[in-house]
Enzyme design. Structure first.
Site, PDB file in Angstrom:
ATOM      1  N   THR A  10       0.820  -1.215   0.000  1.00 24.83           N
ATOM      2  CA  THR A  10       0.000   0.000   0.000  1.00 24.83           C
ATOM      3  C   THR A  10       0.854   1.267   0.000  1.00 24.83           C
ATOM      4  O   THR A  10       0.699   2.141  -0.857  1.00 24.83           O
ATOM      5  CB  THR A  10      -0.932   0.003   1.227  1.00 24.83           C
ATOM      6  OG1 THR A  10      -1.748  -1.169   1.188  1.00 24.83           O
ATOM      7  CG2 THR A  10      -1.826   1.229   1.220  1.00 24.83           C
ATOM      8  N   VAL A  11       1.787   1.370   0.961  1.00 25.24           N
ATOM      9  CA  VAL A  11       2.572   2.605   1.087  1.00 25.24           C
ATOM     10  C   VAL A  11       3.625   2.694  -0.013  1.00 25.24           C
ATOM     11  O   VAL A  11       3.817   3.751  -0.627  1.00 25.24           O
ATOM     12  CB  VAL A  11       3.228   2.700   2.481  1.00 25.24           C
ATOM     13  CG1 VAL A  11       4.051   3.988   2.598  1.00 25.24           C
ATOM     14  CG2 VAL A  11       2.172   2.661   3.574  1.00 25.24           C
ATOM     15  N   LYS A  92       6.443   1.367  11.992  1.00 25.38           N
ATOM     16  CA  LYS A  92       6.491   1.706  13.428  1.00 25.38           C
ATOM     17  C   LYS A  92       6.955   0.547  14.298  1.00 25.38           C
ATOM     18  O   LYS A  92       7.601   0.757  15.322  1.00 25.38           O
ATOM     19  CB  LYS A  92       5.142   2.228  13.925  1.00 25.38           C
ATOM     20  CG  LYS A  92       3.956   1.287  13.743  1.00 25.38           C
ATOM     21  CD  LYS A  92       3.192   1.609  12.495  1.00 25.38           C
ATOM     22  CE  LYS A  92       1.996   0.710  12.281  1.00 25.38           C
ATOM     23  NZ  LYS A  92       1.326   0.990  11.004  1.00 25.38           N
ATOM     24  N   GLU A 116       8.895  10.162   9.757  1.00 23.05           N
ATOM     25  CA  GLU A 116       7.674  10.948   9.987  1.00 23.05           C
ATOM     26  C   GLU A 116       6.407  10.126   9.777  1.00 23.05           C
ATOM     27  O   GLU A 116       5.447  10.229  10.537  1.00 23.05           O
ATOM     28  CB  GLU A 116       7.660  12.163   9.054  1.00 23.05           C
ATOM     29  CG  GLU A 116       6.405  13.023   9.156  1.00 23.05           C
ATOM     30  CD  GLU A 116       6.265  13.702  10.507  1.00 23.05           C
ATOM     31  OE1 GLU A 116       5.289  13.396  11.228  1.00 23.05           O
ATOM     32  OE2 GLU A 116       7.124  14.520  10.848  1.00 23.05           O
ATOM     33  N   VAL A 119       4.205   7.495  12.543  1.00 17.60           N
ATOM     34  CA  VAL A 119       3.226   7.859  13.573  1.00 17.60           C
ATOM     35  C   VAL A 119       2.282   8.910  12.996  1.00 17.60           C
ATOM     36  O   VAL A 119       2.714   9.979  12.579  1.00 17.60           O
ATOM     37  CB  VAL A 119       3.904   8.422  14.840  1.00 17.60           C
ATOM     38  CG1 VAL A 119       2.854   8.714  15.916  1.00 17.60           C
ATOM     39  CG2 VAL A 119       4.960   7.470  15.370  1.00 17.60           C
ATOM     40  N   ILE A 123      -0.178  13.020   9.109  1.00 17.57           N
ATOM     41  CA  ILE A 123      -0.109  14.146  10.050  1.00 17.57           C
ATOM     42  C   ILE A 123       1.358  14.465  10.347  1.00 17.57           C
ATOM     43  O   ILE A 123       2.134  13.556  10.640  1.00 17.57           O
ATOM     44  CB  ILE A 123      -0.818  13.797  11.381  1.00 17.57           C
ATOM     45  CG1 ILE A 123      -2.264  13.380  11.133  1.00 17.57           C
ATOM     46  CG2 ILE A 123      -0.765  14.968  12.350  1.00 17.57           C
ATOM     47  CD1 ILE A 123      -2.945  12.817  12.364  1.00 17.57           C
ATOM     48  N   LYS A 192       3.528   3.341  18.458  1.00 13.52           N
ATOM     49  CA  LYS A 192       3.554   4.762  18.099  1.00 13.52           C
ATOM     50  C   LYS A 192       3.791   5.643  19.323  1.00 13.52           C
ATOM     51  O   LYS A 192       4.473   6.673  19.232  1.00 13.52           O
ATOM     52  CB  LYS A 192       2.244   5.136  17.400  1.00 13.52           C
ATOM     53  CG  LYS A 192       2.089   4.464  16.037  1.00 13.52           C
ATOM     54  CD  LYS A 192       0.694   4.654  15.470  1.00 13.52           C
ATOM     55  CE  LYS A 192       0.567   3.988  14.104  1.00 13.52           C
ATOM     56  NZ  LYS A 192      -0.808   4.050  13.568  1.00 13.52           N
TER      57      LYS A 192
END
Length: 393
Positions: A10-11, A92, A116, A119, A123, A192
């Site tokens: 996915t990422v 994470k 970044e 977590v 955001i 996280k």
């Protein structure tokens, strides 16, 4: 800047998509390699199943690790840093377990290790926390860190559907894995929160079974109805406080009155906050998961490296001590057994099917709740608000 992406789920595919459709400053980025599993047929010319090809390519500047899990991700990150390549990861679990090692090896090899996206998804939580720490001591962190559990609780609250039905919906929407344990048992939140605490207090703490962690697996639609009648909404929260040279840490279901931002954080959104001495309370809200929001945060880290922007340096040498009983809360417990004798050292009262326990240290509450679960594996607990307009301090 040449990039290698380890993993194309996915990422990883999201990072590739953003770079291929590059706008603004992302136009300076180029994906040279994509690591795929052995024996998997490559669909793109950049794909390879050889990690050595990537490590030994002197043109690769940045390695993006988005495989997930502990191994081989841990070894790949270490090897990439030792080959003097910058590393960015959204993983994470591996950061929470090895952040001190990654930070040390990166420094020894004049490489950057940024995370970044690990977590809060899209955001800018890590960045916001690091900026606050340039001026202030951060004395409290709390947040809805997990979009899957928040989606489940929000849907149960709004529709009255049972836990298992909403969990299946979350899985169908891609919010929850086939094995949802990490999300619903608080493990993802624990990872996280550990990362956030590592940065905030300049120490290294691993998520272990001894830490106060309680998830949402046992919540029922009757619980939701009861909390709704009380004018409260429940969220799975990660929380930490720092006082003097001590800090605490907890993951637990927490009740909020309806006039709070936490109560109104819906679907798969995250809301994470900090308290600093001069900045006061800062809250960060946005999509805490999803392909493009998380990939966007990865790209932001790549651009920081490209532009030479330093992140806060941590040495994990603070003398803070973990104290599970640093803070006290009121709790509500639902169990099929009479568990009041376990809490006889604390003021308690029975209200219908629920036992209210007042002013009990957090660590002690979690320790006693583990005893309750040994006799009633369906028992549930949540911390209560101490006043209108908030939750337990």
């Amino acid at each position: 800047m040449n990039i290698a992406i380890l993993g194309f789920g996915t990422v990883g595919s999201g990072v590739y998509k953003i770079i291929q459709n590059a706008k603004r400053q992302a136009q300076n980025l180029h994906v040279k390699h994509i690591l795929i599993r052995k024996n998997k047929k490559p669909d793109l010319p950049e794909m390879t199943d050889s990690i050595d090809e990537i490590l030994n390519d002197k043109d690769v500047d940045v390695v993006v690790e988005v495989i997930g899990g502990i191994e081989p991700a841990h070894q790949y990150i270490v090897d990439a840093l030792k080959h003097k390549k910058h590393v960015i990861t959204a993983n994470k679990a591996v950061i929470a377990e090895y952040m001190d090692e990654f930070t040390r090896i990166a420094a020894e090899n004049d490489a950057k290790f940024y995370f970044e996206s690990s977590v809060g998804g899209g955001i800018p939580w890590i960045q916001g926390l690091e900026r606050a720490l340039r001026v202030d001591d951060v004395t409290k962190i709390q947040g809805i860190f997990n979009g899957t559990s928040n989606f489940i609780l929000d849907q149960m609250h709004r529709t009255g559907k049972p836990f298992n039905e909403v969990l299946m919906e979350a899985q169908q929407l891609g919010y929850a894995e086939a094995d949802p344990s990490a999300d619903i048992d608080g493990i993802d939140v624990a990872n996280k929160l550990c990362i956030s605490v590592d940065i905030a207090y300049d120490l290294f703490i691993k998520p272990t079974a001894e830490l106060p962690i309680f998830g949402i697996r046992n919540i029922t639609e009757d619980d939701m109805t009861h909390f709704d009648k009380l004018g409260m909404t429940i969220k799975l929260m990660g929380k930490s406080h720092q006082r003097g040279n001590e800090f605490d840490y907890m993951v637990e279901p927490t009740l909020y009155y309806g006039d709070t931002l936490e109560a109104h954080t819906r679907d798969n959104y995250n809301l994470i906050s900090l308290i600093g001495e001069t900045i006061g309370t800062l809250k960060f809200m946005g999509q805490g998961a999803g392909q493009l929001p998380t990939a966007n945060a990865v790209i932001q880290d790549i651009l920081d490296i490209f532009q030479g922007k330093e992140h806060l340096k941590r040495e994990f040498k603070s003398s803070f001590k973990f104290q599970p009983n640093l803070t006290k809360n009121d709790y509500i417990v639902r169990s099929e057994i009479d568990c009041s004798p376990l809490f006889k050292g604390f003021e308690s009262e029975l209200r219908g099917d629920y036992l209210l326990i007042h002013n009990i240290p957090v660590g002690e509450m979690h320790r006693l709740m583990r005893k309750v679960l040994q006799r009633d594996e369906s028992a549930f607990m949540a911390s209560l608000p101490t006043k209108k307009g908030g939750a337990a301090k």
